[in-house]
Every structure is written in structure tokens, then in C-alpha cells.
Design a protein around this motif. Sequence first.
Motif, PDB file in Angstrom:
ATOM      1  N   HIS A   2       0.846  -1.192   0.000  1.00  0.00           N
ATOM      2  CA  HIS A   2       0.000   0.000   0.000  1.00  0.00           C
ATOM      3  C   HIS A   2       0.890   1.254   0.000  1.00  0.00           C
ATOM      4  N   PRO A   3       0.490   2.311  -0.694  1.00  0.00           N
ATOM      5  CA  PRO A   3       1.314   3.528  -0.753  1.00  0.00           C
ATOM      6  C   PRO A   3       1.684   4.104   0.617  1.00  0.00           C
ATOM      7  N   THR A   4       0.789   4.052   1.578  1.00  0.00           N
ATOM      8  CA  THR A   4       1.110   4.571   2.910  1.00  0.00           C
ATOM      9  C   THR A   4       2.253   3.791   3.533  1.00  0.00           C
ATOM     10  N   ARG A   5       2.212   2.492   3.391  1.00  0.00           N
ATOM     11  CA  ARG A   5       3.288   1.645   3.935  1.00  0.00           C
ATOM     12  C   ARG A   5       4.603   1.892   3.193  1.00  0.00           C
ATOM     13  N   ILE A   7       5.521   4.705   1.737  1.00  0.00           N
ATOM     14  CA  ILE A   7       6.023   6.005   2.190  1.00  0.00           C
ATOM     15  C   ILE A   7       6.740   5.849   3.531  1.00  0.00           C
ATOM     16  N   GLN A   8       6.149   5.104   4.455  1.00  0.00           N
ATOM     17  CA  GLN A   8       6.789   4.872   5.755  1.00  0.00           C
ATOM     18  C   GLN A   8       8.140   4.184   5.585  1.00  0.00           C
ATOM     19  N   GLN A  26       7.138  12.613   4.630  1.00  0.00           N
ATOM     20  CA  GLN A  26       5.879  12.564   3.902  1.00  0.00           C
ATOM     21  C   GLN A  26       5.487  13.983   3.537  1.00  0.00           C
ATOM     22  N   GLN A  28       2.566  16.467   2.509  1.00  0.00           N
ATOM     23  CA  GLN A  28       1.117  16.661   2.501  1.00  0.00           C
ATOM     24  C   GLN A  28       0.796  18.141   2.627  1.00  0.00           C
ATOM     25  N   PRO A  34      -2.233  12.696  -2.544  1.00  0.00           N
ATOM     26  CA  PRO A  34      -2.404  12.038  -1.250  1.00  0.00           C
ATOM     27  C   PRO A  34      -1.178  11.248  -0.781  1.00  0.00           C
ATOM     28  N   PHE A  35      -0.374  10.781  -1.703  1.00  0.00           N
ATOM     29  CA  PHE A  35       0.806  10.001  -1.325  1.00  0.00           C
ATOM     30  C   PHE A  35       2.035  10.653  -1.931  1.00  0.00           C
ATOM     31  N   GLN A  50       5.773  11.683  -6.159  1.00  0.00           N
ATOM     32  CA  GLN A  50       4.403  11.225  -5.947  1.00  0.00           C
ATOM     33  C   GLN A  50       4.390   9.712  -6.086  1.00  0.00           C
TER      34      GLN A  50
END
Length: 65
Positions: A2-5, A7-8, A26, A28, A34-35, A50
Motif C-alpha cells: 500500500h502507498p502509505t506503507r 512512504i513509511q 511525507q 502533505q 495524497p501520497f 508522488q
Amino acid sequence: MHPTRFIQFCVQALPKGGPDIAAAEQWQSDDAPPFGLVVSSTTGSRVWVQVTAGGAHSAELTTSP
């Protein structure tokens, strides 16, 4: 992933990846994707990245006649 993971992962891994990378954070804001990720170098330059994602289509392709 997933993109959130992802990014982390990048925020943790990129600064350790080389001597020229000062930070990764990150990105924002109200008008930002969003990512996003901003990578800062030791020279002061920055790169905004992005992150996008898509679903896997291999299952569809293998079941089609």
C-alpha cells in the motif's frame, strides 16, 4: 504494498541509504497528491515524489480465454 506503507518505508530507509540524503518526509498539503514524499539532500536540494498504486491484473489475464 500500500502507498502509505511504502512512504513509511522510504522515510526510514532513504536517509540511511547514502551520505547525500539528509532527510525524507511525507509530503502533505491541501493541494498535494495524497501520497507524496520529499527527499532532501545535504546540498539543500529537494525532490518531490508522488507515489501511485494500481491493482494487480494478472488474475484477470490468466482466467481470460
